[in-house]
Scaffold this motif. Structure first.
Motif, PDB file in Angstrom:
ATOM      1  N   ALA A 184      -1.213   9.006  -1.283  1.00  0.00           N
ATOM      2  CA  ALA A 184      -1.126   7.693  -0.952  1.00  0.00           C
ATOM      3  C   ALA A 184       0.014   7.527  -0.201  1.00  0.00           C
ATOM      4  CB  ALA A 184      -0.819   6.892  -2.346  1.00  0.00           C
ATOM      5  N   HIS A 185       0.183   6.331   0.604  1.00  0.00           N
ATOM      6  CA  HIS A 185       1.231   6.108   1.379  1.00  0.00           C
ATOM      7  C   HIS A 185       2.479   5.576   0.512  1.00  0.00           C
ATOM      8  CE1 HIS A 185      -0.888   6.713   5.332  1.00  0.00           C
ATOM      9  NE2 HIS A 185      -1.813   6.106   4.864  1.00  0.00           N
ATOM     10  N   HIS A 186       3.656   5.938   0.847  1.00  0.00           N
ATOM     11  CA  HIS A 186       4.829   5.392  -0.033  1.00  0.00           C
ATOM     12  C   HIS A 186       5.764   4.476   0.670  1.00  0.00           C
ATOM     13  CE1 HIS A 186       3.252   8.602  -2.477  1.00  0.00           C
ATOM     14  NE2 HIS A 186       4.028   8.126  -3.298  1.00  0.00           N
ATOM     15  N   VAL A 187       6.466   3.577  -0.002  1.00  0.00           N
ATOM     16  CA  VAL A 187       7.448   2.966   0.491  1.00  0.00           C
ATOM     17  C   VAL A 187       8.675   3.328  -0.258  1.00  0.00           C
ATOM     18  CG1 VAL A 187       8.735   0.443   0.854  1.00  0.00           C
ATOM     19  CG2 VAL A 187       6.022   0.833   1.146  1.00  0.00           C
ATOM     20  N   GLY A 188       9.469   4.292   0.491  1.00  0.00           N
ATOM     21  CA  GLY A 188      10.464   4.824  -0.124  1.00  0.00           C
ATOM     22  C   GLY A 188       9.730   5.785  -1.249  1.00  0.00           C
ATOM     23  N   GLN A 189      10.075   5.741  -2.597  1.00  0.00           N
ATOM     24  CA  GLN A 189       9.852   6.636  -3.423  1.00  0.00           C
ATOM     25  C   GLN A 189       8.668   5.993  -4.164  1.00  0.00           C
ATOM     26  OE1 GLN A 189      11.084   9.862  -4.207  1.00  0.00           O
ATOM     27  NE2 GLN A 189      12.390   9.257  -2.564  1.00  0.00           N
ATOM     28  N   TRP A 190       8.056   4.715  -3.882  1.00  0.00           N
ATOM     29  CA  TRP A 190       6.932   4.088  -4.409  1.00  0.00           C
ATOM     30  C   TRP A 190       5.710   4.188  -3.803  1.00  0.00           C
ATOM     31  CZ3 TRP A 190       8.813  -0.985  -7.441  1.00  0.00           C
ATOM     32  CH2 TRP A 190       9.810  -0.831  -8.305  1.00  0.00           C
ATOM     33  N   ARG A 191       4.639   4.149  -4.426  1.00  0.00           N
ATOM     34  CA  ARG A 191       3.475   4.016  -3.716  1.00  0.00           C
ATOM     35  C   ARG A 191       3.193   2.739  -2.993  1.00  0.00           C
ATOM     36  NH1 ARG A 191      -0.525   7.995  -5.792  1.00  0.00           N
ATOM     37  NH2 ARG A 191      -2.153   6.506  -5.826  1.00  0.00           N
ATOM     38  N   LEU A 192       2.412   2.815  -2.242  1.00  0.00           N
ATOM     39  CA  LEU A 192       2.083   1.299  -1.391  1.00  0.00           C
ATOM     40  C   LEU A 192       1.592   0.115  -2.429  1.00  0.00           C
ATOM     41  CD1 LEU A 192       2.256  -0.451   0.992  1.00  0.00           C
ATOM     42  CD2 LEU A 192       0.161   0.389   1.700  1.00  0.00           C
ATOM     43  N   ASN A 193       0.567   0.663  -3.161  1.00  0.00           N
ATOM     44  CA  ASN A 193       0.080  -0.082  -4.436  1.00  0.00           C
ATOM     45  C   ASN A 193       0.973  -0.549  -5.284  1.00  0.00           C
ATOM     46  OD1 ASN A 193      -2.546  -0.350  -3.131  1.00  0.00           O
ATOM     47  ND2 ASN A 193      -3.388   1.479  -4.291  1.00  0.00           N
ATOM     48  N   ASP A 194       2.009   0.229  -5.676  1.00  0.00           N
ATOM     49  CA  ASP A 194       2.852   0.021  -6.587  1.00  0.00           C
ATOM     50  C   ASP A 194       3.744  -1.501  -6.146  1.00  0.00           C
ATOM     51  OD1 ASP A 194       3.146   0.532  -9.341  1.00  0.00           O
ATOM     52  OD2 ASP A 194       4.072   2.548  -8.613  1.00  0.00           O
ATOM     53  N   VAL A 195       4.140  -1.243  -4.883  1.00  0.00           N
ATOM     54  CA  VAL A 195       4.983  -2.190  -4.124  1.00  0.00           C
ATOM     55  C   VAL A 195       4.167  -3.376  -3.882  1.00  0.00           C
ATOM     56  CG1 VAL A 195       5.994  -2.899  -1.946  1.00  0.00           C
ATOM     57  CG2 VAL A 195       6.266  -0.536  -2.826  1.00  0.00           C
TER      58      VAL A 195
END
Length: 279
Positions: free
Chosen positions: A233-244
């Motif tokens: 999955a793509h990440h924003v920092g250490q988080w997955r994009l879907n998490d963000v």
């Protein structure tokens, strides 16, 4: 492998003559039927017309599938484009890959446009559909089970999910059982759907409040389930994009729910938002 575990299905499709029937697709269709039946009954109870509901549902389903696929292809474009990839497989929706964020967004836009044209209260339609949509999402998770996809980190818990070697991602080939995130999402969605029905019966949440509560419930659960997943999955920092995305949408839903609650009050069993606008 733990002594107790959840087996994965041995098939993900079957054949009827020359046709290949993917079980993932059947799960999506079953979810659509459940949402349609539930939403239709609830919409008529609010004074809506069945013919109009059928029309807006047809538009919403088409737009939702397109939106869900677009979101998946855009956020996981590496699966379809680039060296060694077959670009036209992005159209093979029956092989799995629908993003709920895109499905709800484009499907919701289609419903809003239809309601605007026909003089129907969009909030009434959304509130009517909310429990059924959550139940449909629960059913759709069974498709992930049959496809052996979107599972979580390795675990030795008794409810660990057995994953065939061919479906394990690189770096996890030595593990046999994983967190059954499909099951976590399924249970959370079903409990959420029942809760929405209970809340609506107890307090009659209208003016979009029930739909907003649905969004908050779903995204809260999705955030925690997403934290367990190990698929690429793509990440924003250490988080997955879907998490963000889940966190942002959850925060927005809570704020909107507070605003709507202050504006329309607690409601009661004798009041509800009518399906049609007063002309």
């Amino acid at each position: 492998m733990s002594q107790l575990s959840i087996p994965s299905p041995s098939i993900e499709a079957f054949h009827l003559g020359p046709l290949t029937i993917h079980i993932y697709a059947l799960c999506i269709l079953a979810g659509i039927v459940v949402a349609y039946i539930s939403g239709g009954r609830r919409y008529q109870a609010r004074g809506g017309k069945q013919e109009q509901f059928e029309e807006l549902c047809a538009l919403a389903v088409i737009a939702g599938i397109i939106g869900g696929r677009l979101y998946h292809v855009i956020t996981d474009h590496q699966l379809y484009f680039g060296p060694g990839r077959t670009w036209y497989h992005c159209f093979f929706i029956w092989q799995g890959g629908l993003g709920i964020w895109g499905a709800i967004s484009l499907g919701g836009l289609a419903i809003w446009l239809y309601c605007r044209r026909k003089g129907i209260r969009f909030a009434s339609v959304a509130d009517s559909l909310a429990p059924g949509i959550l139940a449909a999402q629960a059913i759709g998770r069974l498709g992930n089970w049959f496809n052996q996809e979107l599972f979580g980190r390795p675990t030795s818990l008794p409810w660990g999910l057995e994953i065939d070697l061919s479906h394990r991602p690189a770096g996890y080939l030595q593990y046999a059982t994983f967190h059954p995130t499909f099951l976590y999402g399924l249970v959370w969605s079903l409990v959420g759907a029942v809760f929405l029905l209970w809340v609506d019966r107890r307090w009659t949440l209208d003016h979009g409040r029930l739909f907003t509560l649905y969004v908050a419930i779903y995204t809260f659960g999705r955030f925690w389930v997403e934290r367990l997943r190990i698929d690429p999955a793509h990440h924003v920092g250490q988080w997955r994009l879907n998490d963000v995305t889940a966190l942002v949408v959850f925060t927005g839903a809570v704020v909107i729910l507070i605003v709507l609650q202050r504006r329309y009050g607690k409601g009661d069993e004798h009041s509800s938002c009518p399906a049609h606008k007063t002309r």
